[in-house]
Every structure is written in structure tokens, then in C-alpha cells.
Design a protein around this motif. Structure first.
Motif, PDB file in Angstrom:
ATOM      1  N   GLY A  70       0.957  -1.264  -0.023  1.00 19.16           N
ATOM      2  CA  GLY A  70      -0.078  -0.017   0.193  1.00 19.16           C
ATOM      3  C   GLY A  70       0.844   1.402   0.021  1.00 19.16           C
ATOM      4  O   GLY A  70       2.075   1.121  -0.010  1.00 19.16           O
ATOM      5  N   GLY A  71       0.117   2.400   0.041  1.00 14.19           N
ATOM      6  CA  GLY A  71       0.783   3.550  -0.011  1.00 14.19           C
ATOM      7  C   GLY A  71       1.788   3.790   1.158  1.00 14.19           C
ATOM      8  O   GLY A  71       2.803   4.245   1.231  1.00 14.19           O
ATOM      9  N   ASP A  72       1.058   3.496   2.357  1.00 10.96           N
ATOM     10  CA  ASP A  72       1.868   3.663   3.555  1.00 10.96           C
ATOM     11  C   ASP A  72       2.293   2.319   4.008  1.00 10.96           C
ATOM     12  O   ASP A  72       1.485   1.529   4.656  1.00 10.96           O
ATOM     13  CB  ASP A  72       0.883   4.265   4.757  1.00 10.96           C
ATOM     14  CG  ASP A  72      -0.492   3.708   4.887  1.00 10.96           C
ATOM     15  OD1 ASP A  72      -0.880   3.123   3.704  1.00 10.96           O
ATOM     16  OD2 ASP A  72      -1.265   3.673   6.011  1.00 10.96           O
ATOM     17  N   ARG A  73       3.596   1.879   3.574  1.00 11.61           N
ATOM     18  CA  ARG A  73       4.094   0.630   3.718  1.00 11.61           C
ATOM     19  C   ARG A  73       4.389   0.463   5.469  1.00 11.61           C
ATOM     20  O   ARG A  73       5.084   1.288   5.951  1.00 11.61           O
ATOM     21  CB  ARG A  73       5.109   0.402   3.141  1.00 11.61           C
ATOM     22  CG  ARG A  73       4.858   0.476   1.590  1.00 11.61           C
ATOM     23  CD  ARG A  73       6.134   0.005   0.772  1.00 11.61           C
ATOM     24  NE  ARG A  73       5.750  -0.028  -0.498  1.00 11.61           N
ATOM     25  CZ  ARG A  73       6.033   0.839  -1.433  1.00 11.61           C
ATOM     26  NH1 ARG A  73       6.597   1.971  -1.154  1.00 11.61           N
ATOM     27  NH2 ARG A  73       5.723   0.697  -3.041  1.00 11.61           N
ATOM     28  N   ASP A  74       4.122  -0.617   5.928  1.00  9.67           N
ATOM     29  CA  ASP A  74       4.303  -0.955   7.248  1.00  9.67           C
ATOM     30  C   ASP A  74       4.923  -2.435   7.553  1.00  9.67           C
ATOM     31  O   ASP A  74       4.194  -3.481   7.488  1.00  9.67           O
ATOM     32  CB  ASP A  74       2.984  -1.082   8.120  1.00  9.67           C
ATOM     33  CG  ASP A  74       3.026  -1.196   9.602  1.00  9.67           C
ATOM     34  OD1 ASP A  74       4.199  -1.218  10.112  1.00  9.67           O
ATOM     35  OD2 ASP A  74       2.351  -1.619  10.016  1.00  9.67           O
ATOM     36  N   TYR A  75       6.209  -2.363   7.434  1.00  7.04           N
ATOM     37  CA  TYR A  75       6.901  -3.866   7.119  1.00  7.04           C
ATOM     38  C   TYR A  75       6.867  -4.339   8.817  1.00  7.04           C
ATOM     39  O   TYR A  75       6.785  -5.589   8.588  1.00  7.04           O
ATOM     40  CB  TYR A  75       8.302  -3.674   6.775  1.00  7.04           C
ATOM     41  CG  TYR A  75       8.513  -3.289   5.356  1.00  7.04           C
ATOM     42  CD1 TYR A  75       7.980  -4.210   4.447  1.00  7.04           C
ATOM     43  CD2 TYR A  75       9.074  -2.110   5.071  1.00  7.04           C
ATOM     44  CE1 TYR A  75       8.332  -3.807   3.174  1.00  7.04           C
ATOM     45  CE2 TYR A  75       8.829  -1.583   3.774  1.00  7.04           C
ATOM     46  CZ  TYR A  75       8.803  -2.625   2.633  1.00  7.04           C
ATOM     47  OH  TYR A  75       8.727  -2.217   1.334  1.00  7.04           O
ATOM     48  N   LYS A  76       6.970  -3.812   9.588  1.00 10.30           N
ATOM     49  CA  LYS A  76       6.912  -4.098  11.193  1.00 10.30           C
ATOM     50  C   LYS A  76       5.315  -4.692  11.205  1.00 10.30           C
ATOM     51  O   LYS A  76       5.350  -5.949  11.812  1.00 10.30           O
ATOM     52  CB  LYS A  76       7.208  -3.108  12.110  1.00 10.30           C
ATOM     53  CG  LYS A  76       7.183  -3.645  13.464  1.00 10.30           C
ATOM     54  CD  LYS A  76       7.137  -2.435  14.569  1.00 10.30           C
ATOM     55  CE  LYS A  76       7.229  -3.097  15.895  1.00 10.30           C
ATOM     56  NZ  LYS A  76       7.344  -1.767  16.700  1.00 10.30           N
ATOM     57  N   GLY A  77       4.325  -4.305  10.944  1.00 12.83           N
ATOM     58  CA  GLY A  77       3.190  -4.837  10.998  1.00 12.83           C
ATOM     59  C   GLY A  77       2.796  -5.875  10.449  1.00 12.83           C
ATOM     60  O   GLY A  77       2.136  -7.006  10.740  1.00 12.83           O
ATOM     61  N   PHE A  78       3.479  -6.225   9.123  1.00  9.10           N
ATOM     62  CA  PHE A  78       3.349  -7.155   8.201  1.00  9.10           C
ATOM     63  C   PHE A  78       3.937  -8.330   8.814  1.00  9.10           C
ATOM     64  O   PHE A  78       3.387  -9.466   9.078  1.00  9.10           O
ATOM     65  CB  PHE A  78       3.960  -6.949   6.834  1.00  9.10           C
ATOM     66  CG  PHE A  78       4.008  -8.232   5.867  1.00  9.10           C
ATOM     67  CD1 PHE A  78       2.962  -8.848   5.402  1.00  9.10           C
ATOM     68  CD2 PHE A  78       5.499  -8.871   5.992  1.00  9.10           C
ATOM     69  CE1 PHE A  78       2.982  -9.812   4.755  1.00  9.10           C
ATOM     70  CE2 PHE A  78       5.286  -9.998   5.060  1.00  9.10           C
ATOM     71  CZ  PHE A  78       4.390 -10.369   4.428  1.00  9.10           C
ATOM     72  N   PHE A  79       5.266  -8.249   9.276  1.00 12.36           N
ATOM     73  CA  PHE A  79       5.944  -9.191  10.039  1.00 12.36           C
ATOM     74  C   PHE A  79       5.117  -9.595  11.414  1.00 12.36           C
ATOM     75  O   PHE A  79       5.473 -10.858  11.756  1.00 12.36           O
ATOM     76  CB  PHE A  79       7.406  -8.933  10.104  1.00 12.36           C
ATOM     77  CG  PHE A  79       8.175  -8.820   8.811  1.00 12.36           C
ATOM     78  CD1 PHE A  79       8.156  -9.963   7.947  1.00 12.36           C
ATOM     79  CD2 PHE A  79       8.767  -7.824   8.461  1.00 12.36           C
ATOM     80  CE1 PHE A  79       9.073  -9.981   7.064  1.00 12.36           C
ATOM     81  CE2 PHE A  79       9.547  -7.721   7.536  1.00 12.36           C
ATOM     82  CZ  PHE A  79       9.566  -8.957   6.396  1.00 12.36           C
TER      83      PHE A  79
END
Length: 104
Positions: A70-79
């Protein structure tokens, strides 16, 4: 008159209890084949467990892929989300292994 009406249900309860106690050995002698059916089901689940776990990981990744595309990427939330899915699968696997350890 109240005592006579109250006596009849007690007699039925006593008769039912005596009948159930007398018929218990008959039920114990009947082989319903539940042990074999449970063992067959357990073997099928053991064989398909890796496929089921792989599908769960794939679904977890697909549900959470929007967090990194998405536009506001959240790698921490993904992992963290993937980690929680993995933790859930590990807990279900541990409970399953615990239950499999019992003999029928």
C-alpha cells in the motif's frame, strides 16, 4: 394425596437407574469400531498436515500483503501479523500432537 403423586416419579427414577446399571455390561461388550475409525481419521490428518499448514501460511501472507504494497508501507506490522499467524499454527500443532500422543 400429595405423597401418592410424588411417589410415582421416584419409582420411575429408581426403575430407570436400575435398568441402566443392569444394561451397562451389554453396552461394554458391543464393538462399534470407533477405535479403527478414529485411527484412520488420525492417519489421514497426519498425512495432510503439511499441506494444510502450507495453505495457512499462504493465506496469512495474502491477507497481510496489503501492509507492504500500500501507500503507507508497514513492514513491522506485516511481520508481526505473519508471526502471529505462525504462532497460532504452532499452538494448534502442539495441541494436536498432545492429543495424538494419547492411545485410544
Amino acid at each position: 394425596m400429595k405423597n401418592v403423586k410424588g411417589l410415582l416419579p421416584k419409582t420411575r427414577q429408581i426403575f430407570l437407574g436400575a435398568f441402566l446399571l443392569a444394561s451397562t455390561p451389554i453396552f461394554a461388550m458391543v464393538d462399534l469400531g470407533i477405535k479403527e475409525a478414529a485411527q484412520n481419521l488420525l492417519d489421514e490428518v497426519k498425512d495432510s498436515a503439511p499441506v494444510i499448514i502450507g495453505l495457512i501460511f499462504l493465506v496469512a501472507a495474502l491477507f497481510n500483503i496489503g501492509k507492504i504494497t500500500g501507500g503507507d508501507r508497514d513492514y513491522k506490522g506485516f511481520f508481526i501479523s505473519i508471526g502471529l499467524w505462525i504462532l497460532g499454527v504452532v499452538m494448534v500443532g502442539a495441541i494436536f500432537n498432545f492429543l495424538v500422543g494419547y492411545n485410544f
